[in-house]
Design an enzyme around this catalytic site. Sequence first.
Site, mmCIF file in Angstrom:
data_model
loop_
_atom_site.group_PDB
_atom_site.id
_atom_site.type_symbol
_atom_site.label_atom_id
_atom_site.label_comp_id
_atom_site.label_asym_id
_atom_site.label_seq_id
_atom_site.Cartn_x
_atom_site.Cartn_y
_atom_site.Cartn_z
ATOM 1 N N THR A 12 -19.623 1.071 -16.931
ATOM 2 C CA THR A 12 -18.814 1.889 -16.024
ATOM 3 C C THR A 12 -17.327 1.821 -16.367
ATOM 4 O O THR A 12 -16.668 2.842 -16.490
ATOM 5 C CB THR A 12 -19.029 1.436 -14.563
ATOM 6 O OG1 THR A 12 -20.387 1.655 -14.236
ATOM 7 C CG2 THR A 12 -18.137 2.219 -13.600
ATOM 8 N N ASP A 43 -16.255 -12.651 -35.288
ATOM 9 C CA ASP A 43 -15.825 -12.837 -33.895
ATOM 10 C C ASP A 43 -14.398 -13.391 -33.896
ATOM 11 O O ASP A 43 -14.183 -14.573 -34.169
ATOM 12 C CB ASP A 43 -16.804 -13.803 -33.206
ATOM 13 C CG ASP A 43 -16.414 -14.102 -31.769
ATOM 14 O OD1 ASP A 43 -15.249 -13.873 -31.388
ATOM 15 O OD2 ASP A 43 -17.282 -14.583 -31.009
ATOM 16 N N LYS A 53 -9.248 -12.067 -25.177
ATOM 17 C CA LYS A 53 -8.176 -13.043 -24.947
ATOM 18 C C LYS A 53 -6.764 -12.483 -25.205
ATOM 19 O O LYS A 53 -6.261 -11.706 -24.409
ATOM 20 C CB LYS A 53 -8.417 -14.302 -25.779
ATOM 21 C CG LYS A 53 -9.704 -15.052 -25.353
ATOM 22 C CD LYS A 53 -9.728 -16.444 -25.955
ATOM 23 C CE LYS A 53 -11.102 -17.087 -25.888
ATOM 24 N NZ LYS A 53 -11.462 -17.620 -24.586
#
Lengths: 388, 388
Positions: free
Chosen positions: A269, A214, A245
């Site tokens: 979407t 991560d 970020k």
Amino acid sequence: MMKTVRAWDVSTFINRPALGILPPENFSERLKESLLSVAPKGLPQVMTMACGSCSNENAFKLIFMWYRNKERGRNNVTKEELESCMINQPPGCPDYAMLSFMGGFHGRTFGCLATTHSKAIHKLDIPSLDWPIAPFPRLKYPLEDFVKENQQEEARCLEEVEDLIVKYRKKKKIVAGIIIEPIQSEGGDNHASDDFFRKLRDIARKHGCAFLVDEVQTGGGCTGKFWAHEHWGLDDPADVVTFSKKMMTGGFFHKEEFRPNAPYRIFNTWLGDPSKNLLLAEVIRVIKREDLINNAAHAGKALLTGLLDLQARYPHLISRVRGRGTFCSFDTPNDATRNKLITIARNKGVVLGGCGDRSIRFRPTLIFKDHHAHLFLNIFSDILANFK
Amino acid sequence: MMKTVRAWDVSTFINRPALGILPPENFSERLKESLLSVAPKGLPQVMTMACGSCSNENAFKLIFMWYRNKERGRNNVTKEELESCMINQPPGCPDYAMLSFMGGFHGRTFGCLATTHSKAIHKLDIPSLDWPIAPFPRLKYPLEDFVKENQQEEARCLEEVEDLIVKYRKKKKIVAGIIIEPIQSEGGDNHASDDFFRKLRDIARKHGCAFLVDEVQTGGGCTGKFWAHEHWGLDDPADVVTFSKKMMTGGFFHKEEFRPNAPYRIFNTWLGDPSKNLLLAEVIRVIKREDLINNAAHAGKALLTGLLDLQARYPHLISRVRGRGTFCSFDTPNDATRNKLITIARNKGVVLGGCGDRSIRFRPTLIFKDHHAHLFLNIFSDILANFK
């Protein structure tokens, strides 16, 4: 900037496409200029997402699908799987888990939150999942004085990781992946050695678990490499690397073998917003032109050296100085002192952040240079000298 | 548009603020022009989010915090809660659940996915939560011919909702909230009567559960009201209403009493993107100036009337014609016929969408007018006449 925008760019800023179905015409070209131009070695595939939490949530899904397909081999999906998954039950919804580390932060949506263990306020009152949580090494500083102790501490944590994988398998909960930050950020800027991460990567491979790094907080250059995990020198790359970020958009890179076996399995979407890729392409251009990654390494050294000097002069106020690039931090004696220091600094025009229960962390922009470090160190030295 | 942008707007498009900490100076003013100007009655509070899934995930969190605080009363959070939540265990992570409906779609991240039950491919291989799932009414059409049957069907589903709440409480799993779409969209454009939703709202109140209406797909005016749930005429509003898609940004409205009791409990870095609120403010201005909500009601009537006519002429191809505003749909005999009709229409320049296992759904833009409906109906009438 406004004068040089192309018609395509304007359209990108004022429209919001359903990116997975109707991407702008040259979106894949734009990905080459932006995200793919900084892809970590060995991870040629990229998905964009709207935020860091969605990036980790979807990375978990990618890993669970990959793991199940490995187990499935050449067998087809069964009718029982298709029916049971509709009502949240195994075998369609298998009892898989992600292993995470105490002190880690990976986001605040339900899947992420089950792997987040930095502050109680993030997790209180929210139902969660019984997923294994390993200890993260608590290193002693200065590192050179505690070589043996720190090696033992890291070995203890790695052993616990293996024990948890075995223990959870025994209760029929399969650890499909391991998630870790290169530097635990929200949890207090906790570091581990490159060797620790290499060994963890080996453990993941040995047990057939995916290795997810991560880089939501560490990615983008501030540690002195574009991706913090590049410091480790892994032989076999991570399987999935998530970002957000500083990258302007969320998303993740992954190995070819993690590519979903059917369309719409990893989907939503918007899948982020293509206008952010335009901004990122510009940011990357500036990073390269101005050599900002090396700058972060250099300025970080000036900052860290100065902090070590302050630590030597004010050991009752500053301890455990640590950092990589400008991604630096130190501990204060307690929460109250920490918060007071942050407030005094702010009143002198310096914005500092807190993390963990008594750490102060630095997250300067990439154009932070040596002279900014000295400017800060002068101000902070005065603050410490006058601190009561 | 480029000529009229203000300096503040340009800054909004090229920066990406951490919205919860450092919002642009007049962001709250901008919210009044955009989201707050269309807030559903009784829901004066709004949070922005980056996508529909994050909106539902955070709405669940809001509901769980609200429920726990209700239970807690004037008692403080205990040490045991603070410690147990860090390792994903009760009482800190309580065994709360959201009740959802079979056929519903609420997103694809872990929390949302536990309430999504529309297609197996969305859920396969992803671990889930044991949360209760109630049946959604399966109405018979034409409605006027099946009044009694449909009333019985809705009563059966409502009874099942109450039974599930009681049954789950018995096994110490508390239903803190109920989530429902005003029209189940991905699941096949499944409708229920206004009376059904009013009674469901009453059941939620009776059992102390929050009532969450997911307007991610139905919100924004296409049903002939800005929010589809405004058709129901609720005495007591929904507690939380989530949105995304046509609203350009994700987020949710909620009642005052659902406001988190501390900052940073509902939070992420970006909380969406303020440039999307600028776009939304323009969209809302156009909707009001051109009276597009009433237009959707009117054009929807033309579309629905035409579809009913086609159904009368081609009952072997079209059944269960239904709709609200332009949010219309019909069933075909099977998946293969549905997909063939969609392909033929596309080759004639008409983009149709599928939903459920054999439905075709309409999702035209708000500027779709009666003459567009007639244009479509003429083309589609030819397609049906020649369908083999």
